[in-house]
Design a protein around this motif. Structure first.
Motif, PDB file in Angstrom:
ATOM      1  N   ASP A 151       0.803  -1.229   0.000  1.00 10.97           N
ATOM      2  CA  ASP A 151       0.000   0.000   0.000  1.00 10.97           C
ATOM      3  C   ASP A 151       0.832   1.272   0.000  1.00 10.97           C
ATOM      4  O   ASP A 151       0.304   2.352  -0.258  1.00 10.97           O
ATOM      5  CB  ASP A 151      -0.906   0.033   1.234  1.00 10.97           C
ATOM      6  CG  ASP A 151      -2.118  -0.870   1.105  1.00 10.97           C
ATOM      7  OD1 ASP A 151      -2.310  -1.446   0.018  1.00 10.97           O
ATOM      8  OD2 ASP A 151      -2.881  -0.992   2.084  1.00 10.97           O
ATOM      9  N   ARG A 159      -2.803  -7.662  -5.075  1.00 17.45           N
ATOM     10  CA  ARG A 159      -3.950  -8.321  -4.432  1.00 17.45           C
ATOM     11  C   ARG A 159      -3.825  -9.838  -4.535  1.00 17.45           C
ATOM     12  O   ARG A 159      -4.122 -10.567  -3.575  1.00 17.45           O
ATOM     13  CB  ARG A 159      -5.260  -7.836  -5.059  1.00 17.45           C
ATOM     14  CG  ARG A 159      -5.604  -6.392  -4.718  1.00 17.45           C
ATOM     15  CD  ARG A 159      -7.042  -6.062  -5.099  1.00 17.45           C
ATOM     16  NE  ARG A 159      -7.273  -6.132  -6.534  1.00 17.45           N
ATOM     17  CZ  ARG A 159      -7.088  -5.113  -7.375  1.00 17.45           C
ATOM     18  NH1 ARG A 159      -6.663  -3.958  -6.916  1.00 17.45           N
ATOM     19  NH2 ARG A 159      -7.338  -5.257  -8.667  1.00 17.45           N
ATOM     20  N   ASP A 202      -7.201   5.445   1.053  1.00 18.86           N
ATOM     21  CA  ASP A 202      -8.295   6.223   0.486  1.00 18.86           C
ATOM     22  C   ASP A 202      -8.148   7.700   0.833  1.00 18.86           C
ATOM     23  O   ASP A 202      -8.286   8.581  -0.029  1.00 18.86           O
ATOM     24  CB  ASP A 202      -9.627   5.684   1.003  1.00 18.86           C
ATOM     25  CG  ASP A 202     -10.818   6.339   0.330  1.00 18.86           C
ATOM     26  OD1 ASP A 202     -10.911   6.287  -0.907  1.00 18.86           O
ATOM     27  OD2 ASP A 202     -11.659   6.919   1.041  1.00 18.86           O
ATOM     28  N   ASP A 218      -6.880   0.249   4.224  1.00 15.73           N
ATOM     29  CA  ASP A 218      -7.635   0.777   3.091  1.00 15.73           C
ATOM     30  C   ASP A 218      -8.101   2.207   3.353  1.00 15.73           C
ATOM     31  O   ASP A 218      -8.098   3.050   2.443  1.00 15.73           O
ATOM     32  CB  ASP A 218      -8.851  -0.107   2.790  1.00 15.73           C
ATOM     33  CG  ASP A 218      -8.483  -1.428   2.142  1.00 15.73           C
ATOM     34  OD1 ASP A 218      -7.332  -1.559   1.684  1.00 15.73           O
ATOM     35  OD2 ASP A 218      -9.349  -2.333   2.102  1.00 15.73           O
ATOM     36  N   ARG A 241      -2.706   2.671  -4.083  1.00 16.03           N
ATOM     37  CA  ARG A 241      -3.679   1.577  -4.034  1.00 16.03           C
ATOM     38  C   ARG A 241      -3.106   0.315  -4.683  1.00 16.03           C
ATOM     39  O   ARG A 241      -2.359   0.393  -5.653  1.00 16.03           O
ATOM     40  CB  ARG A 241      -4.968   1.998  -4.744  1.00 16.03           C
ATOM     41  CG  ARG A 241      -6.162   1.118  -4.422  1.00 16.03           C
ATOM     42  CD  ARG A 241      -7.454   1.782  -4.874  1.00 16.03           C
ATOM     43  NE  ARG A 241      -7.749   2.994  -4.117  1.00 16.03           N
ATOM     44  CZ  ARG A 241      -8.324   2.986  -2.913  1.00 16.03           C
ATOM     45  NH1 ARG A 241      -8.635   1.844  -2.335  1.00 16.03           N
ATOM     46  NH2 ARG A 241      -8.563   4.124  -2.298  1.00 16.03           N
ATOM     47  N   ASP A 249      -7.169  -4.812   7.403  1.00 14.76           N
ATOM     48  CA  ASP A 249      -7.399  -4.446   6.007  1.00 14.76           C
ATOM     49  C   ASP A 249      -8.221  -3.158   5.915  1.00 14.76           C
ATOM     50  O   ASP A 249      -7.943  -2.289   5.078  1.00 14.76           O
ATOM     51  CB  ASP A 249      -8.125  -5.575   5.270  1.00 14.76           C
ATOM     52  CG  ASP A 249      -7.214  -6.765   4.996  1.00 14.76           C
ATOM     53  OD1 ASP A 249      -5.989  -6.599   5.015  1.00 14.76           O
ATOM     54  OD2 ASP A 249      -7.752  -7.871   4.760  1.00 14.76           O
TER      55      ASP A 249
END
Length: 323
Positions: free
Chosen positions: A86, A96, A125, A121, A90, A117
């Motif tokens: 990360d 992934r 973001d 995330d 992203r 997670d």
């Protein structure tokens, strides 16, 4: 955590670093240099060999995971891999896929990793939205030297750079595995603010290119922070537990404080001077500022410790967001 377990977690972190296959020669060289540096500091002579094994695909996720029997060590290995994937933005499809394979190899289910997670995330973001991803056009370098915009003094910029350095030093003292991942978005935000003070609108791509040109690799910087904590015994407990004594985190704290402070001062000179410094000059200036910045960290240690004692996840996200 014994030596073999440390090596396994470092191997997984390095595998994560190369999972997307997009590292250029410069960043590969930075990671190689990091492996040699950590090996010398920790007395782990075969760490450069581990780097080569990963780069040449002579090892695998399954082999590294097999040495981790303790559930907390497996959770830590996963968390570190997520942070490495990360740290430059992203996750790609390849990253992934890598993390899904790793989760299976570590025998972790979705319930065990869901909370982390979500935290990681959320940070990605917020970081993406804090700075424009692209601009329609960016003025070409070579303009006349500029003064800070109206209402922003040299003293204001110095204070802002110092505050970012103090905050990033404090992040190294927090127990959350993802906290150190906020250091790079905050450095990006700092450079954005410095450019704006000199009338230059910057996007994420330009800022990351500038940071790399100064010699601060995004992935290698995080790997260094993580590696020093791991080899220093500060990551013996994962998933929100203590990282160790305050004094034991001094190396990582000094690294993050100094890197941020030196980067801010280089950015200030670069944008004030009309963006005419060459890559070689940027790197030389950054390296010349690192030593004094590390000395400065000692002076501000009480403030760093005080700031760490008051930080929580919500505050970190708000700072990255700019609230």
């Amino acid at each position: 955590m014994n030596l073999d377990q440390q090596k396994s977690i470092l191997t997984i972190a390095l595998l994560a670093a190369f999972a997307d296959g997009s590292k250029d020669d410069t960043e590969r060289e930075e990671i190689r240099r990091l492996a040699q540096s950590l090996a010398g500091d920790a007395g782990m002579a075969d760490l450069p060999r581990i780097y080569q094994d990963v780069l040449l695909q002579r090892t695998s996720v399954q082999a590294a995971a097999s040495a981790l029997g303790d559930p907390m060590q497996r959770q830590l290995a996963y968390e570190m891999a997520v942070c490495v994937c990360d740290v430059d933005g992203r996750q790609t499809a390849a990253e992934r896929d890598f993390l899904a394979t790793l989760k299976t190899a570590l025998q972790l289910d979705a319930q065990q990793t869901a909370a982390f997670d979500q935290e990681a995330d959320a940070l990605v973001d917020v970081a993406e939205k804090a700075i424009p991803p692209t601009l329609p056009a960016v003025a070409a370098p070579g303009a006349a030297p500029a003064a800070p915009a109206t209402g922003t003094s040299d003293a204001d910029l110095d204070k802002s750079i110092l505050n970012y350095a103090l905050l990033n030093g404090a992040l190294e003292l927090l127990p959350q595995s993802w906290a150190s991942m906020a250091i790079i978005p905050l450095q990006v935000k700092m450079v954005y603010g410095i450019g704006k003070a000199y009338g230059v609108e910057l996007d994420q791509g330009h800022i990351k290119e500038f940071i790399a040109a100064a010699g601060v690799g995004l992935t290698s910087q995080y790997l260094e922070q993580f590696g020093r904590k791991l080899l220093g015994g500060l990551l013996g407990k994962a998933a929100g537990k203590t990282l160790g004594r305050m004094g034991g985190a001094a190396t990582g704290m000094a690294f993050s404080f100094a890197t941020t402070y030196a980067l801010g001062q280089v950015a200030r000179r670069y944008y004030a001077g009309g963006r005419v410094m060459s890559t070689a000059m940027l790197r030389e200036t950054f390296q010349n500022l690192l030593g004094p910045a590390k000395q400065l960290q000692t002076q501000y240690l009480p403030q760093i410790q005080q700031k760490a004692a008051t930080l929580d996840a919500g505050q970190i996200l708000a700072m990255v967001r700019g609230a």
